[in-house]
Design a protein around this motif. Structure first.
Motif, PDB file in Angstrom:
ATOM      1  N   GLN A  59       0.907   4.056  -2.911  1.00 10.10           N
ATOM      2  CA  GLN A  59      -0.152   4.696  -2.773  1.00 10.10           C
ATOM      3  C   GLN A  59       1.270   6.260  -2.380  1.00 10.10           C
ATOM      4  OE1 GLN A  59      -2.496   4.506   0.807  1.00 10.10           O
ATOM      5  NE2 GLN A  59      -3.671   3.457  -0.738  1.00 10.10           N
ATOM      6  N   GLN A  60       2.620   6.134  -2.466  1.00 10.52           N
ATOM      7  CA  GLN A  60       3.672   6.685  -2.588  1.00 10.52           C
ATOM      8  C   GLN A  60       4.245   7.215  -3.919  1.00 10.52           C
ATOM      9  OE1 GLN A  60       7.259   6.569  -0.177  1.00 10.52           O
ATOM     10  NE2 GLN A  60       5.497   6.123   1.846  1.00 10.52           N
ATOM     11  N   GLY A  61       3.353   6.277  -4.639  1.00  4.51           N
ATOM     12  CA  GLY A  61       3.703   7.374  -6.496  1.00  4.51           C
ATOM     13  C   GLY A  61       4.990   6.150  -7.191  1.00  4.51           C
ATOM     14  N   TRP A  62       5.417   4.888  -6.611  1.00  4.51           N
ATOM     15  CA  TRP A  62       5.647   4.268  -7.314  1.00  4.51           C
ATOM     16  C   TRP A  62       4.861   2.667  -7.693  1.00  4.51           C
ATOM     17  CZ3 TRP A  62      10.064   6.103  -8.285  1.00  4.51           C
ATOM     18  CH2 TRP A  62      11.321   7.699  -7.414  1.00  4.51           C
ATOM     19  N   TYR A 101      -2.996  -1.831  -6.322  1.00  4.65           N
ATOM     20  CA  TYR A 101      -4.360  -0.334  -6.881  1.00  4.65           C
ATOM     21  C   TYR A 101      -3.678   0.460  -6.039  1.00  4.65           C
ATOM     22  CZ  TYR A 101      -5.377  -4.078 -10.393  1.00  4.65           C
ATOM     23  OH  TYR A 101      -5.780  -5.452 -10.961  1.00  4.65           O
ATOM     24  N   ARG A 102      -3.906   1.674  -6.395  1.00  6.00           N
ATOM     25  CA  ARG A 102      -4.158   2.514  -5.258  1.00  6.00           C
ATOM     26  C   ARG A 102      -5.035   2.417  -3.798  1.00  6.00           C
ATOM     27  NH1 ARG A 102      -4.209   5.802  -9.818  1.00  6.00           N
ATOM     28  NH2 ARG A 102      -6.567   6.914  -9.477  1.00  6.00           N
ATOM     29  N   SER A 103      -6.304   1.867  -4.840  1.00  5.68           N
ATOM     30  CA  SER A 103      -7.228   1.795  -4.229  1.00  5.68           C
ATOM     31  C   SER A 103      -7.798   0.629  -2.694  1.00  5.68           C
ATOM     32  CB  SER A 103      -9.009   1.577  -4.951  1.00  5.68           C
ATOM     33  OG  SER A 103      -8.564   0.886  -5.760  1.00  5.68           O
ATOM     34  N   ALA A 117     -10.389  -6.924  -2.877  1.00 10.69           N
ATOM     35  CA  ALA A 117     -10.947  -5.906  -1.987  1.00 10.69           C
ATOM     36  C   ALA A 117      -9.858  -4.184  -1.035  1.00 10.69           C
ATOM     37  CB  ALA A 117     -10.639  -6.732  -0.965  1.00 10.69           C
ATOM     38  N   PRO A 118     -10.470  -3.205  -0.862  1.00 14.11           N
ATOM     39  CA  PRO A 118     -10.032  -1.921  -0.680  1.00 14.11           C
ATOM     40  C   PRO A 118      -8.927  -2.825   0.770  1.00 14.11           C
ATOM     41  CG  PRO A 118     -12.338  -2.337  -0.587  1.00 14.11           C
ATOM     42  CD  PRO A 118     -11.929  -3.834  -0.880  1.00 14.11           C
ATOM     43  N   TRP A 119      -7.908  -1.393   0.637  1.00 16.38           N
ATOM     44  CA  TRP A 119      -6.569  -1.923   2.239  1.00 16.38           C
ATOM     45  C   TRP A 119      -7.068  -2.815   3.249  1.00 16.38           C
ATOM     46  CZ3 TRP A 119      -2.345  -3.342  -0.475  1.00 16.38           C
ATOM     47  CH2 TRP A 119      -2.064  -2.774  -1.524  1.00 16.38           C
ATOM     48  N   THR A 120      -8.429  -1.790   3.356  1.00 15.69           N
ATOM     49  CA  THR A 120      -9.352  -2.181   4.627  1.00 15.69           C
ATOM     50  C   THR A 120      -9.171  -3.234   5.235  1.00 15.69           C
ATOM     51  OG1 THR A 120     -10.339  -0.303   4.127  1.00 15.69           O
ATOM     52  CG2 THR A 120      -9.246   0.474   5.647  1.00 15.69           C
ATOM     53  N   ARG A 177       0.912  -1.049  -0.099  1.00 15.70           N
ATOM     54  CA  ARG A 177      -0.363   0.348  -0.421  1.00 15.70           C
ATOM     55  C   ARG A 177       1.027   1.036  -0.228  1.00 15.70           C
ATOM     56  NH1 ARG A 177      -2.608   3.804   3.339  1.00 15.70           N
ATOM     57  NH2 ARG A 177      -1.574   2.843   5.194  1.00 15.70           N
ATOM     58  N   GLN A 178       1.882   1.281   0.556  1.00 10.72           N
ATOM     59  CA  GLN A 178       2.527   2.359   1.552  1.00 10.72           C
ATOM     60  C   GLN A 178       3.484   2.800  -0.339  1.00 10.72           C
ATOM     61  OE1 GLN A 178       2.930   4.406   3.129  1.00 10.72           O
ATOM     62  NE2 GLN A 178       1.299   3.608   5.070  1.00 10.72           N
TER      63      GLN A 178
END
Lengths: 466, 466
Positions: free
Chosen positions: A247-250, A376-378, A343-346, A243-244
């Protein structure tokens, strides 16, 4: 005239096969349950005939004949589907697209490549690789799947996290609609010209029309590729690292997290007890790859992963498409399959824990494990593997279906999507409303009825039982 | 009961407006031809009423009432559409979504943000920016468009070359379908669960249902932003530079190439005679931005562009959303508009040359110019601007329509797509078959009829005249 006579008259006898071997070979796709049924002496029936078109006109003639006769038309690519999207019935016409396999055009300036739909995926990739380009879609089935099948199932490849899933790679889709009309959706690099009709065919699994041609938007082959790997103390921490990173753009082309059970299988001697393994493959312009490796490593270490030998990832790259055949496994009494969801990260941690627990609670289960393979970002996907070995042969089918239900129920209960990239077919069709809702299923049914009012296109697939 | 009485009974009198001011303000969107018709004393009629829902239930009640009465329902976001997607008729119900403008949820872990469809675009961006994130969709109309409108028109933002167009940013779409059912398409990070039904609504322009809610997949705000600019000896060379940059694997968020005419306007004192200007904005993780600037500059210089002051790009960033109003232009007798199309790389030069020549051949034309603003591996868009000043007021409408036809015909004749990101509305509807083919238009018509058999949803828009 019978349908068989009409097809023979329209296409020629050489394209309408009725010999036992041809019929038998195309009764079904690579769904485990079809293989099990064969193995246990309950084989799917032969179709009425196998039609092997060599042109769009042949497909039009076949569609028109079937529609006018009210006969089911089942499109068969190269047979690598794993969800039961193809099962013949005695009255059905089986449309074998494998002889529509020409390269139509490779255009290095616009970086587009067009193929007939039955073209083999690996051959398509080789054709553009010879010109220094890549389609960028690398499903595990690449050597045995067709480019049209990629569209029909909404396929994903192993490098999807940067190169995209098939809907991000496809430029245009040519198809014969159930009314016999020929469409070509996707004229421009991008359009705001009403709903994007390519999406009627992407994921249609043979129910909306016959895909006859595909054009892909290519990339240049990567200048450089580097691999790395990390140990994560558990799946949850490994997921957090992914996720990191994203979501940090890599956007790393390959990011795969294997749980401990699967790490033993993939990392071999490099496996570390109790740990999950994160494998990464970076590729692209050399300078960016060099930078990305460093930046992603920094993030992984910040999330308290530990560096692992890159040989783990290199080993995966080498053996990534090796899988035992169903027959090998069936002969040992195993009931097995993989199930991909997202599924979403959470929610993904709960999906993982609940699905693995539910698999293990099924009698005779030996393995319930998972890895992630598309980020995915989500959120993220998980690819579950189950292995069971029932004592009695007659329990095998029930064990198989119970294992599927366990994973899909755990996914839906935690807000996930029940199908990531293999499609719906028959194995998931009664779970489709988990994703679309009953109102969404009604919309899909209305669209299907409008385009195929006679209901000839691959009936019994995708839509839930009424 | 009349429709007005039924709506008032169902929603309450405060949500059903019939005062002259409310009706007048929502007769049409921001299409130039509607403004011209107002200016010349041929105003579009008022609708029967304006309904201002504050909940999905209100929308359901409105849809059901209109369907049962067979009355046209025209959805109005914030009125920034420029293709004539909204023009009232005396019998129509105008559904003004601007009061459905709540933020439903901002989820920083899954990086999702949900809004009611009438939420203002700039306000939505501000809401997520306050949490360190971005939607990443920056249309020039951001301050006056709604998030639901972005979906309905398949919008694109100025940073699309990396952040994607709206279809790449949207996670899920909630809508009320013409039968009154509520759907929510898009449950998972990615799905292979039949056709992606979000695409029935993306680009639907009010014809398939009423979009009531939108969830976006967000990004973190960029760590660093850098600008640069280059002179190109002509448009063709500038286009080639963009092709090299994107095809060598560098996805720059903003890459815009202005022809000489437009460079004078945008580069001011930095304009160079005879040259086009390429503006680039890089943003993302700091280390990658630093690298990207260097690598992209190297490619640009290889294609024989010359470095220009970055101040050109910075000036664009500052003033990018400043546009004169139609009224200012009309009061000076100008006929103006912008027309965005796209084409593969090999065809875009001919599209440019032919469209500009065709515009200049139209009597009283003053300006025919273009810039690119959205880049793809397979091609690029062009954004034409035309200005004409007919001697006689009565020639203004004809000059306007002739200018549109000139650009769309030149685009279609050269294999381009006739609509890049503003939609079809009324101005392009009789060109839709250039993109979809007659068979594709028939498919779209069949889908529309299946979902909206009464034909109440924004009739007269998107589909060509029968």
């Amino acid at each position: 005239m019978t349908v068989l006579e009409q097809l023979t008259a329209a296409l020629g006898a050489d394209k309408v096969l009725t010999d036992e071997l041809s019929l038998q070979a195309r009764r079904h796709d690579y769904w485990f349950l079809s293989a099990l049924n064969d193995f246990q002496g309950r084989p799917a029936p032969n179709p009425l005939c196998v039609v092997r078109p060599i042109s769009v006109d042949d497909v039009v003639a076949t569609v028109n004949t079937c529609r006018e006769a009210g006969v089911a038309l089942i499109t068969f690519g190269l047979g690598s589907g794993v969800c039961g999207g193809v099962i013949a019935t005695p009255e059905s016409v089986l449309l074998d697209m494998s002889s529509m396999d020409r390269v139509r055009e490779i255009d290095p300036i616009n970086m587009l490549a067009s193929f007939e739909a039955g073209h083999n995926g690996a051959a398509a990739e080789e054709a553009v690789a010879a010109r220094g380009m890549t389609i960028g879609n690398f499903p595990q089935s690449i050597a045995m799947s067709s480019v049209g099948g990629w569209i029909a199932t909404r396929a994903s490849g192993q490098f999807s996290s940067v190169y995209g899933n098939i809907e991000d790679i496809v430029y245009s889709i040519e198809a014969v609609m159930p009314d016999g009309s020929v469409v070509n959706f996707g004229k421009a690099p991008r359009a705001s010209a009403g709903p994007d009709l390519r999406h009627l065919l992407l994921g249609s699994e043979g129910t909306m029309g016959v895909i006859t041609g595909v054009t892909f938007s290519l990339r240049r082959q990567a200048e450089k590729r580097l691999s790395q790997a990390f140990y994560a103390p558990d799946m949850i921490t490994g997921l957090e690292a992914q996720r990191q990173i994203v979501q940090q753009g890599w956007a790393v082309p390959v990011m795969r997290l294997y749980d401990e059970v699967e790490s033993v299988r993939h990392a071999g001697d490099h496996h570390r007890d109790g740990c999950a393994v994160l494998m990464l493959v970076h590729e692209g312009p050399a300078a960016r790859v060099d930078l990305e490796v460093v930046e992603v490593r920094r993030i992984a270490l910040e999330v308290e992963l530990e560096e692992a030998p890159a040989a783990i990832t290199e080993g995966w790259l080498e053996h990534r498409n090796d899988v035992p055949s169903w027959d090998e496994l069936l002969s040992q009494g195993y009931v097995v399959d993989t199930i991909e969801i997202s599924a979403p990260w959470t929610r993904i941690g709960d999906v993982y824990n609940d699905a693995v627990a539910a698999l293990k609670a099924i009698p005779h289960n030996l393995i319930g494990s998972a890895h992630s393979s598309h980020v995915y970002r989500s959120g993220i996907n998980l690819y579950f593997t189950f292995v069971a070995q029932p004592n009695e042969e007659k329990e095998m089918a029930a064990t198989y279906l119970a294992s599927w239900k366990a994973v899909l129920d755990a996914t839906a209960a935690n807000g996930g999507g029940v199908a990531h990239h293999h499609g719906i077919g028959r194995v998931r069709k009664n779970h489709l409303s988990e994703d679309l809702g009953d109102t969404g299923v009604a919309v899909l049914r209305a669209v299907k009825s409008a385009l195929d009012p006679a209901g000839i296109m691959n009936p019994g697939v995708l839509l839930p039982d009424a």
